[in-house]
Design a protein around this motif. Structure first.
Motif, mmCIF file in Angstrom:
data_model
loop_
_atom_site.group_PDB
_atom_site.id
_atom_site.type_symbol
_atom_site.label_atom_id
_atom_site.label_comp_id
_atom_site.label_asym_id
_atom_site.label_seq_id
_atom_site.Cartn_x
_atom_site.Cartn_y
_atom_site.Cartn_z
ATOM 1 N N ILE A 190 0.872 -1.256 -0.015
ATOM 2 C CA ILE A 190 -0.023 0.013 -0.156
ATOM 3 C C ILE A 190 0.943 1.271 -0.095
ATOM 4 O O ILE A 190 2.067 1.383 0.405
ATOM 5 C CB ILE A 190 -0.965 0.046 1.279
ATOM 6 N N ASP A 191 0.275 2.315 -0.452
ATOM 7 C CA ASP A 191 0.911 3.671 -0.488
ATOM 8 C C ASP A 191 0.688 4.435 0.768
ATOM 9 O O ASP A 191 -0.502 4.818 0.977
ATOM 10 C CB ASP A 191 0.885 4.404 -1.699
ATOM 11 N N ILE A 192 1.513 4.924 1.395
ATOM 12 C CA ILE A 192 1.067 5.918 2.829
ATOM 13 C C ILE A 192 1.214 7.323 2.417
ATOM 14 O O ILE A 192 1.932 7.853 1.708
ATOM 15 C CB ILE A 192 2.284 5.656 3.876
ATOM 16 N N THR A 193 0.096 7.989 2.658
ATOM 17 C CA THR A 193 -0.087 9.266 2.068
ATOM 18 C C THR A 193 -0.768 10.088 3.419
ATOM 19 O O THR A 193 -1.196 9.705 4.441
ATOM 20 C CB THR A 193 -1.179 9.262 0.989
ATOM 21 N N SER B 57 0.362 3.064 13.711
ATOM 22 C CA SER B 57 0.039 2.535 12.192
ATOM 23 C C SER B 57 1.384 3.271 11.302
ATOM 24 O O SER B 57 2.123 4.140 11.998
ATOM 25 C CB SER B 57 -1.206 3.088 11.605
ATOM 26 N N ALA B 58 1.576 2.662 10.158
ATOM 27 C CA ALA B 58 2.484 3.354 9.303
ATOM 28 C C ALA B 58 2.309 4.856 9.187
ATOM 29 O O ALA B 58 3.097 5.675 8.837
ATOM 30 C CB ALA B 58 2.611 2.542 7.873
ATOM 31 N N ASP C 103 1.084 6.603 11.240
ATOM 32 C CA ASP C 103 1.281 7.724 12.528
ATOM 33 C C ASP C 103 2.837 7.808 12.362
ATOM 34 O O ASP C 103 3.359 8.857 12.722
ATOM 35 C CB ASP C 103 0.977 6.668 13.601
ATOM 36 N N LYS C 104 3.449 6.881 12.086
ATOM 37 C CA LYS C 104 5.075 7.008 11.864
ATOM 38 C C LYS C 104 5.484 7.931 10.618
ATOM 39 O O LYS C 104 6.236 8.912 11.076
ATOM 40 C CB LYS C 104 5.454 5.696 11.568
ATOM 41 N N ALA C 105 4.761 7.987 9.595
ATOM 42 C CA ALA C 105 5.152 8.916 8.547
ATOM 43 C C ALA C 105 4.520 10.439 8.846
ATOM 44 O O ALA C 105 5.290 11.381 9.034
ATOM 45 C CB ALA C 105 4.495 8.680 7.417
ATOM 46 N N VAL C 106 3.646 10.451 9.640
ATOM 47 C CA VAL C 106 3.350 11.926 9.968
ATOM 48 C C VAL C 106 3.852 12.358 11.282
ATOM 49 O O VAL C 106 4.383 13.826 10.886
ATOM 50 C CB VAL C 106 1.560 12.027 10.320
ATOM 51 N N THR C 107 4.130 11.480 11.944
ATOM 52 C CA THR C 107 4.927 12.197 13.279
ATOM 53 C C THR C 107 6.281 12.503 12.727
ATOM 54 O O THR C 107 7.080 13.575 13.280
ATOM 55 C CB THR C 107 5.052 11.080 14.065
ATOM 56 N N ALA C 108 7.090 11.929 11.950
ATOM 57 C CA ALA C 108 8.231 12.372 11.148
ATOM 58 C C ALA C 108 8.268 13.596 10.377
ATOM 59 O O ALA C 108 9.174 14.461 10.537
ATOM 60 C CB ALA C 108 8.923 10.933 10.412
ATOM 61 N N ALA C 109 7.149 13.764 9.566
ATOM 62 C CA ALA C 109 6.971 14.683 8.554
ATOM 63 C C ALA C 109 6.268 16.080 9.313
ATOM 64 O O ALA C 109 6.765 17.092 8.736
ATOM 65 C CB ALA C 109 6.133 14.273 7.564
ATOM 66 N N ALA C 110 5.799 15.922 10.326
ATOM 67 C CA ALA C 110 5.144 17.087 10.922
ATOM 68 C C ALA C 110 5.116 17.122 12.367
ATOM 69 O O ALA C 110 4.441 17.276 13.103
ATOM 70 C CB ALA C 110 3.717 16.897 10.650
ATOM 71 N N PRO C 111 6.599 17.493 12.993
ATOM 72 C CA PRO C 111 6.670 17.614 14.097
ATOM 73 C C PRO C 111 6.030 18.698 14.994
ATOM 74 O O PRO C 111 5.807 18.669 16.079
ATOM 75 C CB PRO C 111 8.492 17.751 14.355
ATOM 76 N N GLU C 112 5.536 19.680 14.339
ATOM 77 C CA GLU C 112 5.016 20.957 14.823
ATOM 78 C C GLU C 112 3.414 20.917 14.530
ATOM 79 O O GLU C 112 2.493 21.787 14.864
ATOM 80 C CB GLU C 112 5.434 22.251 14.166
ATOM 81 N N ALA C 113 3.014 19.713 14.088
ATOM 82 C CA ALA C 113 1.434 19.738 13.960
ATOM 83 C C ALA C 113 1.001 19.094 15.277
ATOM 84 O O ALA C 113 1.721 18.341 16.170
ATOM 85 C CB ALA C 113 1.179 18.556 12.858
ATOM 86 N N THR C 114 -0.263 19.004 15.233
ATOM 87 C CA THR C 114 -1.081 18.381 16.543
ATOM 88 C C THR C 114 -1.799 17.230 16.357
ATOM 89 O O THR C 114 -2.436 16.992 15.214
ATOM 90 C CB THR C 114 -2.214 19.221 17.181
ATOM 91 N N ASP D 76 -7.627 18.561 10.518
ATOM 92 C CA ASP D 76 -7.604 19.177 9.156
ATOM 93 C C ASP D 76 -7.232 18.337 8.247
ATOM 94 O O ASP D 76 -7.358 18.487 7.095
ATOM 95 C CB ASP D 76 -6.582 20.339 9.510
ATOM 96 N N ALA D 77 -6.518 17.128 8.473
ATOM 97 C CA ALA D 77 -6.024 16.208 7.749
ATOM 98 C C ALA D 77 -6.068 14.823 8.169
ATOM 99 O O ALA D 77 -6.256 14.659 9.406
ATOM 100 C CB ALA D 77 -4.657 16.640 7.242
ATOM 101 N N LEU D 78 -5.756 13.957 7.397
ATOM 102 C CA LEU D 78 -5.793 12.484 7.921
ATOM 103 C C LEU D 78 -4.559 11.602 7.319
ATOM 104 O O LEU D 78 -4.391 11.727 5.954
ATOM 105 C CB LEU D 78 -7.120 11.924 7.333
ATOM 106 N N GLY D 79 -3.679 11.281 8.072
ATOM 107 C CA GLY D 79 -2.981 10.229 7.721
ATOM 108 C C GLY D 79 -3.589 9.073 7.081
ATOM 109 O O GLY D 79 -4.180 8.371 7.756
ATOM 110 N N ALA D 80 -3.228 8.644 5.921
ATOM 111 C CA ALA D 80 -3.967 7.391 5.281
ATOM 112 C C ALA D 80 -3.110 6.569 4.435
ATOM 113 O O ALA D 80 -1.850 6.647 4.474
ATOM 114 C CB ALA D 80 -4.980 8.394 4.243
#
Length: 281
Positions: free
Chosen positions: A131-134, A160-161, A163-174, A194-198
């Motif tokens: 799958i592609d993580i987006t 989830s994957a 969670d991992k991707a968003v945590t790494a890419a967006a350290p200043e997001a909630t 505002d957005a969804l890790g998908a």
């Protein structure tokens, strides 16, 4: 993978590794240290497979309270190959690895992304799906790069994957973490974030509950390969599972599952992945 730093990747998966290794060291599940094989499963009279319960099209529950989906079809083929009934144990993203390590299930066929930190905890087979993580958001939400995520509220399924991707890419997001994919999706559809890790199958889940919802892919993080996961050290079992995957690829059964649930053909799988062994030495 360019958006995901090595430092960030050590956070969540290293924590999971510590928990699982501690459980094994304490002997929480004696069965975790025992070898397993198809023959032993025949003697047991069944195979218990961990599968997601709320993540269409991979694993979900139909109107008869039966587990169905892509992973359920793969699991049923595995049971047929071994010659035993399949018992599906429904797992959430966050409790997949504990369910395996404590001996609650014989294997995980539950969209288990193959990552080096996870490979320190569980034993993967070769890949059987991808799958592609987006990251998705409404069309009017301005996101062109990870820098635009600063201050945004983003929903993810815990551990989830995504969670991992968003945590790494967006350290200043909630980042708001939910127990499974379906509740993260509901939070997004309800406007709580505002957005969804998908991943690239979320559109199927969203179309079922909100056919008119408008959203688009804003960022692509990486392609995730999924393997069947078992406890470490089960050499014969892993060899037999790899042979099973080769068989359903060669005879077209995996193609049928891909067409049924994803509307596409089986992608090319890598012969190897860095720091992720497909066999037990």
């Amino acid at each position: 993978m360019s958006m995901i730093s090595k430092a960030a990747s050590l956070t969540r998966w290293s924590r999971l590794a510590g928990v699982a290794i501690t459980l094994a060291a304490l002997g929480v599940a004696a069965s975790a240290a025992q070898a397993q094989s198809f023959e032993e499963l025949r003697k047991n009279g069944k195979i218990v497979i961990g599968i997601q319960g709320e993540n269409p099209p991979w694993g979900f529950v139909d109107g008869s309270n039966q587990s169905v989906g892509f992973d359920a079809d793969v699991g049923n083929l595995l049971g047929k190959k071994i010659g035993v009934p399949v018992v599906f144990e429904r797992v959430a993203v966050a409790n997949r690895i504990p369910s395996l390590m404590t001996g609650k299930v014989d294997a995980l066929i539950a969209v288990m992304g193959m990552y080096p930190d996870r490979a320190k905890v569980v034993q993967f087979t070769k890949p059987y799906s991808a799958i592609d993580i987006t990251l998705i958001a409404k069309p009017e939400t301005a996101i062109k790069s990870p820098a635009d995520l600063k201050g945004m509220r983003i929903a993810v399924a815990r551990a989830s994957a995504q969670d991992k991707a968003v945590t790494a890419a967006a350290p200043e997001a909630t980042i708001q973490r939910f127990d499974d994919d379906s509740t993260a999706i509901q939070a997004f559809l309800a406007g709580q974030v505002d957005a969804l890790g998908a991943n690239n199958t979320y559109n199927l889940s969203i179309s079922k509950v909100a056919p008119t919802a408008q959203f688009e892919v804003k960022l692509d993080f990486n392609r995730q390969y999924n393997g069947i996961s078992v406890r470490p050290g089960q050499k014969q079992y892993v060899e037999e599972l790899n042979a099973f995957i080769d068989e359903i690829k060669a005879n077209g059964e995996l193609d049928k599952i891909y067409e049924r649930w994803l509307g596409q053909k089986v992608p090319e799988f890598p012969a190897s992945l860095p720091d992720i062994p497909f066999v037990v030495n």
